[in-house]
Design a protein around this motif. Sequence first.
Motif, PDB file in Angstrom:
ATOM      1  N   GLN B 368      -2.137 -24.101   3.724  1.00  0.00           N
ATOM      2  CA  GLN B 368      -2.969 -23.226   4.542  1.00  0.00           C
ATOM      3  C   GLN B 368      -2.640 -23.411   6.018  1.00  0.00           C
ATOM      4  O   GLN B 368      -2.698 -22.486   6.811  1.00  0.00           O
ATOM      5  CB  GLN B 368      -4.461 -23.554   4.316  1.00  0.00           C
ATOM      6  N   ASP B 369      -2.293 -24.658   6.340  1.00  0.00           N
ATOM      7  CA  ASP B 369      -2.058 -25.027   7.729  1.00  0.00           C
ATOM      8  C   ASP B 369      -0.611 -24.704   8.137  1.00  0.00           C
ATOM      9  O   ASP B 369       0.341 -25.107   7.464  1.00  0.00           O
ATOM     10  CB  ASP B 369      -2.330 -26.540   7.863  1.00  0.00           C
ATOM     11  N   ASN B 370      -0.469 -23.967   9.242  1.00  0.00           N
ATOM     12  CA  ASN B 370       0.873 -23.549   9.691  1.00  0.00           C
ATOM     13  C   ASN B 370       1.753 -24.736  10.049  1.00  0.00           C
ATOM     14  O   ASN B 370       2.955 -24.743   9.790  1.00  0.00           O
ATOM     15  CB  ASN B 370       0.732 -22.603  10.882  1.00  0.00           C
ATOM     16  N   GLU B 371       1.136 -25.751  10.656  1.00  0.00           N
ATOM     17  CA  GLU B 371       1.917 -26.933  11.069  1.00  0.00           C
ATOM     18  C   GLU B 371       2.520 -27.639   9.873  1.00  0.00           C
ATOM     19  O   GLU B 371       3.677 -28.046   9.876  1.00  0.00           O
ATOM     20  CB  GLU B 371       1.021 -27.900  11.846  1.00  0.00           C
ATOM     21  N   LYS B 372       1.670 -27.751   8.835  1.00  0.00           N
ATOM     22  CA  LYS B 372       2.137 -28.415   7.612  1.00  0.00           C
ATOM     23  C   LYS B 372       3.268 -27.605   6.991  1.00  0.00           C
ATOM     24  O   LYS B 372       4.248 -28.160   6.484  1.00  0.00           O
ATOM     25  CB  LYS B 372       0.988 -28.533   6.595  1.00  0.00           C
ATOM     26  N   LYS B 373       3.076 -26.299   7.041  1.00  0.00           N
ATOM     27  CA  LYS B 373       4.076 -25.376   6.502  1.00  0.00           C
ATOM     28  C   LYS B 373       5.422 -25.624   7.174  1.00  0.00           C
ATOM     29  O   LYS B 373       6.452 -25.799   6.534  1.00  0.00           O
ATOM     30  CB  LYS B 373       3.622 -23.942   6.802  1.00  0.00           C
ATOM     31  N   LEU B 374       5.373 -25.679   8.519  1.00  0.00           N
ATOM     32  CA  LEU B 374       6.610 -25.851   9.277  1.00  0.00           C
ATOM     33  C   LEU B 374       7.244 -27.216   9.031  1.00  0.00           C
ATOM     34  O   LEU B 374       8.472 -27.338   8.931  1.00  0.00           O
ATOM     35  CB  LEU B 374       6.356 -25.650  10.774  1.00  0.00           C
ATOM     36  N   SER B 375       6.378 -28.219   8.887  1.00  0.00           N
ATOM     37  CA  SER B 375       6.963 -29.553   8.635  1.00  0.00           C
ATOM     38  C   SER B 375       7.606 -29.606   7.253  1.00  0.00           C
ATOM     39  O   SER B 375       8.619 -30.275   7.059  1.00  0.00           O
ATOM     40  CB  SER B 375       5.912 -30.661   8.811  1.00  0.00           C
ATOM     41  N   ASP B 393      11.759 -14.750   3.264  1.00  0.00           N
ATOM     42  CA  ASP B 393      10.710 -14.836   2.245  1.00  0.00           C
ATOM     43  C   ASP B 393       9.332 -15.098   2.855  1.00  0.00           C
ATOM     44  O   ASP B 393       8.320 -14.631   2.337  1.00  0.00           O
ATOM     45  CB  ASP B 393      11.045 -15.940   1.226  1.00  0.00           C
ATOM     46  N   LEU B 394       9.296 -15.861   3.953  1.00  0.00           N
ATOM     47  CA  LEU B 394       7.988 -16.195   4.547  1.00  0.00           C
ATOM     48  C   LEU B 394       7.666 -15.320   5.760  1.00  0.00           C
ATOM     49  O   LEU B 394       6.606 -15.480   6.375  1.00  0.00           O
ATOM     50  CB  LEU B 394       7.955 -17.662   4.959  1.00  0.00           C
ATOM     51  N   ARG B 398       9.086 -15.539  15.480  1.00  0.00           N
ATOM     52  CA  ARG B 398      10.135 -16.033  16.368  1.00  0.00           C
ATOM     53  C   ARG B 398       9.895 -17.502  16.761  1.00  0.00           C
ATOM     54  O   ARG B 398      10.797 -18.336  16.691  1.00  0.00           O
ATOM     55  CB  ARG B 398      10.148 -15.159  17.641  1.00  0.00           C
ATOM     56  N   ALA B 399       8.646 -17.798  17.111  1.00  0.00           N
ATOM     57  CA  ALA B 399       8.320 -19.164  17.546  1.00  0.00           C
ATOM     58  C   ALA B 399       8.520 -20.163  16.410  1.00  0.00           C
ATOM     59  O   ALA B 399       9.051 -21.264  16.620  1.00  0.00           O
ATOM     60  CB  ALA B 399       6.875 -19.212  18.028  1.00  0.00           C
ATOM     61  N   ASP B 400       8.094 -19.766  15.197  1.00  0.00           N
ATOM     62  CA  ASP B 400       8.275 -20.647  14.033  1.00  0.00           C
ATOM     63  C   ASP B 400       9.751 -20.930  13.787  1.00  0.00           C
ATOM     64  O   ASP B 400      10.147 -22.064  13.509  1.00  0.00           O
ATOM     65  CB  ASP B 400       7.683 -19.987  12.771  1.00  0.00           C
TER      66      ASP B 400
END
Lengths: 151, 461
Positions: B368-375, B393-394, B398-400
């Motif tokens: 759910q958490d974007n930070e966790k997603k990115l890590s 797919d996701l 741009r920032a991500d």
Amino acid sequence: MGFYLDLYTRTASLQKKEFDDIMSLNEKTKQHNIVLTEEKVQYIIDSRKSALSDMGRIEFGENTAKKIVEKFCDSPYINKYNIHTVTEKLLEIFYYTKNETDDLIKDDALINYMYKAFNGECKGSVTLLYDWAVTKLIHDVHFRGFNEADK
Amino acid sequence: MRCSMENRIDILNPIDRSRLKGNDYFRTLVNEGAEKGHLSDFDIEKIQTELIEVLHSLCKTVCEKGNSSMKTEDAEEIANSVMYTVSVLLKKSPSPESALERLKKEPVGILFNEGRQEIVSLLTKARGKWAVICKELFETENVYYASTVREGMKAFFQNYNYEIASHKNIITCDYPLCEDKRELDGAEFIYQYLSSFKSENDFLNKFSQEAVHNLLLCIDSDLEKAGLYYEKCAYKNLPVNIFIYVFACALALELAGKDFFTLCLTESDVKIIKDELKGKTYSEAVTFFDKLTESLCSKLYLCEETEAYLKKCAIVLASEVTCIREKALTGIFLVRKSETGITLEADEVRKLSDSEYRFILSQINMCQDNEKKLSLIKENIKNADDFSDIVKDLSLTRADIYLCLSALDMAQCLKLFKRYNVFSYCFSDEDRFMKDVLEGYISSVKEKSKDTIMKMLSLMR
């Protein structure tokens, strides 16, 4: 002499058999006052060969010309004067119909159909047989399927 | 010597073998026989009559009961099939002259039956080869390679009718072979095709999938140079013969004294082969490649059949090379543009398998958490190919993407820049977006790093 396989080539023995087969019909045709002379038989054989070639077919089984003469000799519209010329036209119509119906109609069924139409609605006219009866048959085969009862 | 000369039987008016066609052997043999006086008019008539007899008996069996005639075009096809079947047997005769003798003396019906048995035996052998190939098929992304063998051959074996259509190929065999003469038809063609394919497959299996893939990627730069539109990894969708590139590369590396298993050819390696070929005639080029092939084969432990095939291919290569020598040799000898090793060693980071990728994708989707997603992305996605897949797919922003790019090593980043053809035109919206992001990323890095990236990219092109 180069090599070319002529599919219409018939051996001498085959040609003789073909001739004898039609000549042997005299026994039956004489009952209807029709005599098949050698000239007439040769005419029929030549007509068969040219009809096959014109329609782009080859024959390898039973002799269709013999079958047609045998079947049509009792027709009221055929006599000793026109037996060979009518057979010529009937052979053309026969091979034409075989092509147009994609061989879906068996030889005997087609000859029976032609016989019935020729002596019936067509009243002995090969033109009507071609223009009307056979055209209807071809249409029926493709759009309705050939009905065995039509034989 | 004298004795052998005395014992030799000279054939008067020998048949000109160059006039015999592999796919029209019967007709050409009979015509040639008639021309050279081996067959008389009587013999030809006998052959024709017997052929017609065989044809008639076949037509009777083919036609449905109740039909005594058939269209000439269908009969002609059957006649061609009969002649083909007889010619399969006649080709086994020690010479065309002895084949003509058989044709004169033996009834065509008997020759036809024997020919049928020959075809059945050819089919059995072809099936055997096919089974072996399927089991050991070299893994490549070229779509024609596997589909020709798997689907194409399956269709052939299912639909081939040696009774009345023995001369038909049924399938087109889209994958081109190096020694692809296509002078045969029917079972003979398929047997020859599969034999050649097996030899090529055996050879390719000596090399790693990655090495071959990296080599074939160089086709892209060739297409680019020629100004043709191409998709990335063009070889995947092109009906190109893979073997010839690998074979040529291996030969060039062998000549240069390098490890040919790397399939990493440089301009200097091509220069060596260019210098060697300088001034050589076609026959000299053939000898040169033949020797080189022998030397290569001695190190590869190939079976005799494959070695013989490679020697035939060496002749093909010699003719290709002598044709193109004046212009360049890079058409066949694919050169990797970057000698720095950046492009190629980028593949050290393994691409995830489909199942691994799906698993990671589902894990990321569950976050759910974007930070966790990115890590999670940073942790698991290390390969450029996976990276571009995950971006799509996701639908990353741009920032991500900027954040995740920092987790990729330089080689992978460069691979990504090259893939999206940074600083050139892109066609699809998705690609354009990714290109914009990557260009933005490059402009955001420090000037010094930017220079390095640009230098490396130019080397890669």
